[in-house]
Design an enzyme around this catalytic site. Structure first.
Site, mmCIF file in Angstrom:
data_model
loop_
_atom_site.group_PDB
_atom_site.id
_atom_site.type_symbol
_atom_site.label_atom_id
_atom_site.label_comp_id
_atom_site.label_asym_id
_atom_site.label_seq_id
_atom_site.Cartn_x
_atom_site.Cartn_y
_atom_site.Cartn_z
ATOM 1 N N HIS A 5 1.365 -1.330 -0.022
ATOM 2 C CA HIS A 5 0.145 -0.053 -0.103
ATOM 3 C C HIS A 5 0.813 1.494 0.347
ATOM 4 C CE1 HIS A 5 -3.264 2.486 1.102
ATOM 5 N NE2 HIS A 5 -2.098 3.235 1.353
ATOM 6 N N CYS A 6 0.888 2.173 -0.669
ATOM 7 C CA CYS A 6 1.871 3.138 -1.076
ATOM 8 C C CYS A 6 0.876 4.331 -0.723
ATOM 9 C CB CYS A 6 2.707 3.316 -2.630
ATOM 10 S SG CYS A 6 3.144 5.525 -2.931
ATOM 11 N N VAL A 7 1.364 5.189 0.607
ATOM 12 C CA VAL A 7 1.212 6.370 1.023
ATOM 13 C C VAL A 7 1.441 7.226 0.211
ATOM 14 C CG1 VAL A 7 0.749 5.400 3.239
ATOM 15 C CG2 VAL A 7 2.878 7.111 2.205
ATOM 16 N N ASN A 9 -1.748 6.884 -2.367
ATOM 17 C CA ASN A 9 -3.111 6.698 -1.265
ATOM 18 C C ASN A 9 -3.612 5.798 -1.954
ATOM 19 O OD1 ASN A 9 -4.714 7.287 0.165
ATOM 20 N ND2 ASN A 9 -5.521 8.785 -0.270
#
Ligand SMILES: [Zn+2]
Ligand SMILES: [Zn+2]
Length: 303
Positions: A140-142, A145
């Protein structure tokens, strides 16, 4: 006494809530921070470096390259953030189960997701931030998003490589500009007197200090983009290695934490489990799989 007891506990809870909201729920904070940093670097580049370099008659194509990279990067960023990475739902779960075979080591048949209450297709993982299982889950890439899965991995790679190229390109142009300034001002051949009154020849640390006093924002930005280039460059190499070997970050991590269920050995081994990366089909096909992920409908057509 009571007050001092209550406040830290409340503060702790509030901090935990904020941290939970930041890292465990989807929010645009990091995407916003990323845009703000990009705006700051490009603002400084356009405002000072570009103009100075034009005065020094740098090649215009060379100076415009960061803008071209920015355009490609922004496109990839938007696609990466908005594309469905491969969310597994009740209606498509059956089809995703057919895309990859369970390798029996990292992915076993019949394992259920405790949150979604559905059988986990091979190579999928439940994302606690997006609260769903994702097909060919990478991470999951912050910063974008969104989850990185089968269908936005290609955009993520373009995004990552152009971001690294942007930082490296601006660093190269800025260094070329500062070298030109030093050469034109003959600073290298001068000398300076220190606090004790001793004369010294000009050396690199003195030059950097001197340039920082003349161009503080440019030197500060240069330091930032150099660090960014190195960090992103290392991450690019790692991501490229995963792409070429058809592994996801999740699988790489799982593999490192793997314990043989028979003897608790840290790695699968021939005695109990002769593990080979079942999903790698050679460099060229691995790349093609990222560019054009095997879709459910394609597999469906096969008997
Ligand atoms: Zn799930
Ligand atoms: Zn996610």
């Amino acid at each position: 006494m009571v007050f001092s007891f209550i406040v830290p506990t409340r503060l702790q809870r509030a901090t935990q809530r904020v941290l939970h909201r930041l890292f465990h729920t989807r929010n645009g904070l990091f995407a916003g921070l990323h845009i703000a940093l990009e705006a700051a670097v490009y603002g400084e580049y356009a405002w000072e470096v570009f103009g100075y370099c034009q005065e020094l008659e740098f090649n215009t194509g060379f100076l415009l390259l960061p803008y071209l990279l920015l355009a490609v990067n922004t496109g990839a960023f938007v696609l990466c953030a908005l594309t469905n990475p491969g969310t597994i739902t009740e209606s498509n779960q059956e089809l995703y189960l057919r895309v990859y075979a369970h390798d029996g080591v990292m992915f076993r048949k019949g394992v259920m997701c405790r949150t979604c209450h559905m059988e986990k297709p091979a190579r999928s993982k439940h994302c606690s931030v997006c609260n769903c299982c994702v097909h060919r889950f990478d991470h999951h890439c912050v910063w974008v998003n969104n989850c990185i899965g089968a269908f936005n991995m290609r955009y993520f790679l373009i995004y990552l490589f152009t971001l690294t190229a942007m930082a490296a390109d601006i660093a190269i142009i800025t260094v070329a500009f500062l070298i030109q300034v030093v050469l034109l001002s003959n600073l290298m051949y001068g000398s300076y007197v220190d606090e004790q009154g001793q004369e010294h020849e000009v050396e690199i640390p003195f030059l950097i200090q001197h340039l920082f006093l003349i161009f503080p924002r440019i030197v500060f930005m240069l330091g930032f983009v150099i660090v960014l280039s190195l960090v992103l460059g290392a991450y690019c190499c790692f991501t490229l290695y995963l792409a070429l070997t058809n592994q996801t970050s999740n699988e790489w991590y799982k593999w490192r934490r793997y314990k043989c269920p028979h003897c608790q050995a840290q790695q699968p081994h021939d005695k109990h489990t002769a593990y080979r990366n079942a999903y790698s089909k050679g460099v060229w096909i691995n790349i093609k799989e990222i560019i054009k992920p095997p879709t459910v409908s394609e597999r469906k057509k096969k008997p």
